[in-house]
Design a protein around this motif. Structure first.
Motif, short mmCIF file in Angstrom:
data_model
loop_
_atom_site.label_atom_id
_atom_site.label_comp_id
_atom_site.label_asym_id
_atom_site.label_seq_id
_atom_site.Cartn_x
_atom_site.Cartn_y
_atom_site.Cartn_z
N UNK A 205 0.79 -1.23 0.00
CA UNK A 205 0.00 0.00 0.00
C UNK A 205 0.82 1.28 0.00
N UNK A 206 2.15 1.15 0.13
CA UNK A 206 2.96 2.37 0.23
C UNK A 206 4.12 2.44 -0.76
N UNK A 208 5.60 1.96 -4.67
CA UNK A 208 5.13 1.92 -6.04
C UNK A 208 4.04 2.95 -6.30
N UNK A 209 3.69 3.07 -7.56
CA UNK A 209 2.76 4.13 -7.98
C UNK A 209 1.33 3.86 -7.58
N UNK A 210 0.97 2.59 -7.36
CA UNK A 210 -0.38 2.25 -6.91
C UNK A 210 -0.32 0.91 -6.21
N UNK A 211 -1.43 0.55 -5.59
CA UNK A 211 -1.53 -0.73 -4.89
C UNK A 211 -2.18 -1.75 -5.81
N UNK A 212 -1.58 -2.95 -5.88
CA UNK A 212 -2.17 -4.05 -6.64
C UNK A 212 -2.72 -5.08 -5.67
N UNK A 213 -3.93 -5.58 -5.96
CA UNK A 213 -4.48 -6.70 -5.20
C UNK A 213 -4.88 -7.80 -6.18
N UNK A 214 -4.68 -9.06 -5.75
CA UNK A 214 -5.03 -10.24 -6.54
C UNK A 214 -6.07 -11.02 -5.75
N UNK A 215 -7.25 -11.19 -6.32
CA UNK A 215 -8.37 -11.79 -5.60
C UNK A 215 -8.70 -13.16 -6.16
N UNK A 244 -6.54 -0.16 1.68
CA UNK A 244 -6.60 1.28 1.97
C UNK A 244 -6.28 1.60 3.42
N UNK A 245 -6.42 0.61 4.29
CA UNK A 245 -6.11 0.85 5.70
C UNK A 245 -4.65 1.24 5.89
N UNK A 246 -3.77 0.73 5.01
CA UNK A 246 -2.33 1.00 5.13
C UNK A 246 -1.87 2.17 4.25
N UNK A 247 -2.69 2.64 3.36
CA UNK A 247 -2.25 3.67 2.41
C UNK A 247 -1.95 4.97 3.14
N UNK A 248 -0.97 5.70 2.62
CA UNK A 248 -0.59 6.98 3.22
C UNK A 248 -1.51 8.12 2.82
N UNK A 249 -2.29 7.89 1.78
CA UNK A 249 -3.24 8.92 1.37
C UNK A 249 -4.52 8.25 0.86
N UNK A 250 -5.67 8.87 1.07
CA UNK A 250 -6.94 8.21 0.74
C UNK A 250 -7.19 8.04 -0.75
N UNK A 251 -6.50 8.84 -1.57
CA UNK A 251 -6.73 8.74 -3.01
C UNK A 251 -5.71 7.87 -3.72
N UNK A 252 -4.90 7.10 -2.97
CA UNK A 252 -3.95 6.22 -3.64
C UNK A 252 -4.71 5.22 -4.50
N UNK A 253 -4.37 5.11 -5.80
CA UNK A 253 -5.11 4.19 -6.67
C UNK A 253 -4.89 2.74 -6.28
N UNK A 254 -5.93 1.94 -6.43
CA UNK A 254 -5.85 0.51 -6.19
C UNK A 254 -6.23 -0.20 -7.49
N UNK A 255 -5.38 -1.11 -7.92
CA UNK A 255 -5.60 -1.86 -9.15
C UNK A 255 -5.97 -3.29 -8.77
N UNK A 256 -7.19 -3.70 -9.11
CA UNK A 256 -7.59 -5.09 -9.00
C UNK A 256 -6.96 -5.80 -10.20
N UNK A 257 -5.73 -6.24 -10.00
CA UNK A 257 -4.86 -6.64 -11.11
C UNK A 257 -5.10 -8.08 -11.55
N UNK A 258 -5.59 -8.89 -10.67
CA UNK A 258 -5.98 -10.26 -11.01
C UNK A 258 -7.25 -10.61 -10.27
N UNK A 259 -8.22 -11.13 -10.98
CA UNK A 259 -9.42 -11.69 -10.39
C UNK A 259 -10.01 -12.62 -11.43
N UNK A 395 -8.72 6.61 16.08
CA UNK A 395 -9.08 7.82 16.82
C UNK A 395 -8.50 9.08 16.18
N UNK A 396 -7.95 8.94 14.98
CA UNK A 396 -7.34 10.08 14.28
C UNK A 396 -8.43 10.79 13.47
N UNK A 397 -8.95 11.88 14.02
CA UNK A 397 -10.09 12.56 13.38
C UNK A 397 -9.75 13.03 11.97
N UNK A 398 -8.52 13.51 11.79
CA UNK A 398 -8.14 13.99 10.47
C UNK A 398 -8.11 12.87 9.45
#
Length: 420
Positions: A205-206, A208-215, A244-259, A395-398
């Motif tokens: 999640x941190x 490379x240019x985006x996060x890849x997940x294989x489902x 997304x729980x580990x991403x440093x920013x909420x708009x980091x792209x996620x690629x469903x690269x294999x399913x 508990x991080x409101x921001x």
């Protein structure tokens, strides 16, 4: 916001990935034409590492030229291309060069000479494609994390700190070869589900240019919940949200690269319905870059020793006829073409405690059958569209505000029906 990209992992009809040994551009043209007719906009392709780099000091120019020709051919069919470098692992087979095995056995992740050779190989492929407009970028390799730990029969041990160093070096090599392209890495789901696995969620999640997940729902999800269960149809969406729980920013792209729709876990008569449900649920997740189905064409049954489920995963048959899942994908592409991807934020987040966010030693609860996985799926089955938030950020409101989260619930509360 931009539209979601739709593509497929290219499995050649002529010789499977062994086609690099007898490269036939006419066959490639025919394959890519059948892919293009589905309305897809990109493919992911797989050079076989020992074919391209049979010696640490020899990256075969002819093989690299063939890759460039494939990418140029894809452009003729309106297809962009992502290139996986280190193959690595494909459909249950391992492809590693002789200079890393037996008499030359060296660790794939920690040996300095091996890392130098890998980096030069990735840089060379990226540089060869850097001026091609339809070249998206490099993926370091296909699920190379499977080499690092059990259940691999001959793993290359590595710590999670060493794995991070290796990934950064490989990604830097890709960037040197093709500056500014979208370079990333990809792991199979042990990175999310196996306690102590050296490739961690934070790496995915941190780095490379985006996060890849294989489902893949043959991982216990379909066995536990059935082909039509909410957890089976939500598994891809779950991995997207988990990342997304580990991403440093909420708009980091996620690629469903294999399913894919693996039989018999997903019966062939259910493949189209599973495809439609899986994609619809994934598209209900914010920040999805693309969906890339596994795979384009069925494996030729003249080829031996594949696990049975691998033969029939294509959107098209080995004769390039469209299958029901292929027709479903084509319908989805038509419906989504030109549509902005902007789902509403997921307001309810389920708290995840993995002990240490970076190393994540306690990941098994995230796996099918685990306490966290089943709690998330209970919420999803109620239509609550859960997000995932790490305990350190709950508990991080921001952080919550940036993600649009307005309610945080715990696993124990889901057992009482909490969450709205």
């Amino acid at each position: 916001m931009s539209s979601v990209r739709f593509g497929v992992n290219y499995t050649p009809t002529h010789g499977w990935f062994h086609h690099w040994l007898d490269f036939d551009l006419d066959e490639v043209h025919a394959d890519l034409d059948s892919i293009g007719r589905l309305g897809l906009d990109h493919i992911r392709v797989f050079p076989v590492w020992p074919v391209f780099q049979p010696n640490r000091a020899l990256i075969r120019p002819r093989a690299v030229e063939q890759l460039v020709r494939l990418v140029d051919t894809a452009a003729e069919h309106g297809l962009d291309v992502n290139v996986d470098g280190l193959q690595g692992h494909l459909s249950s087979f391992d492809f590693v060069p002789s200079w890393t095995t037996t008499w030359h056995r060296r660790n794939l992740f920690t040996d300095p000479a091996v890392a130098e050779g890998q980096a030069e190989y990735l840089r060379t492929l990226a540089e060869a494609l850097a001026d091609r407009p339809n070249f998206l970028g490099m993926t370091v390799g296909n699920e190379v994390n499977q080499f690092s730990a059990a259940p691999h029969p001959d793993p290359d041990p590595v710590t999670h700190e060493q794995a991070a160093d290796w990934l950064r070096r490989m990604l830097d090599a890709c960037e040197r070869g093709a500056p500014g392209r979208c370079h990333l890495h990809a792991s199979y789901d042990a990175a999310w589900y196996h306690d102590g696995h050296p490739f961690t969620p934070a790496h995915s999640a941190r780095l490379g240019a985006m996060t890849a997940v294989h489902s893949w729902v043959f991982n216990g999800t379909a066995q536990r919940h059935g082909a039509t269960g909410a957890a089976t149809e939500q598994h891809a969406a779950y991995l997207v949200e988990l990342s997304k729980a580990w991403a440093d920013r909420p708009d980091r792209p996620v690629w469903l690269q294999e399913v894919g729709a693996p039989a018999p876990h997903i019966p062939p008569e259910r493949a189209a319905a599973f495809t439609e449900a899986t994609v619809a649920n994934a598209l209900d997740c914010p920040a999805v870059w693309g969906v890339t189905w596994w795979c384009s064409h069925d494996v030729d049954r003249a080829l031996a020793d594949f696990p049975e489920l691998e033969y029939g995963l294509g959107l098209l048959t080995n004769d390039r006829e469209v299958k029901p899942a292929g027709r479903a994908i084509a319908r989805i592409v038509r419906e989504q073409r030109g549509r902005e991807h902007q789902p509403t934020p997921r307001r309810t987040a389920l708290v995840l405690d993995v002990d240490d966010a970076y190393g994540a030693p306690d990941r098994s609860g995230c796996a099918p059958g685990g306490e966290y996985f089943e709690a998330w799926m209970r919420l999803a089955a109620q239509g609550l569209r859960p997000a995932v938030v790490l305990a350190e950020r709950a508990a991080d409101a921001g952080h919550l505000a940036d993600r649009g989260i307005t309610e945080v619930v715990t696993v124990s509360q889901t057992l009482k029906g909490a969450g709205r």
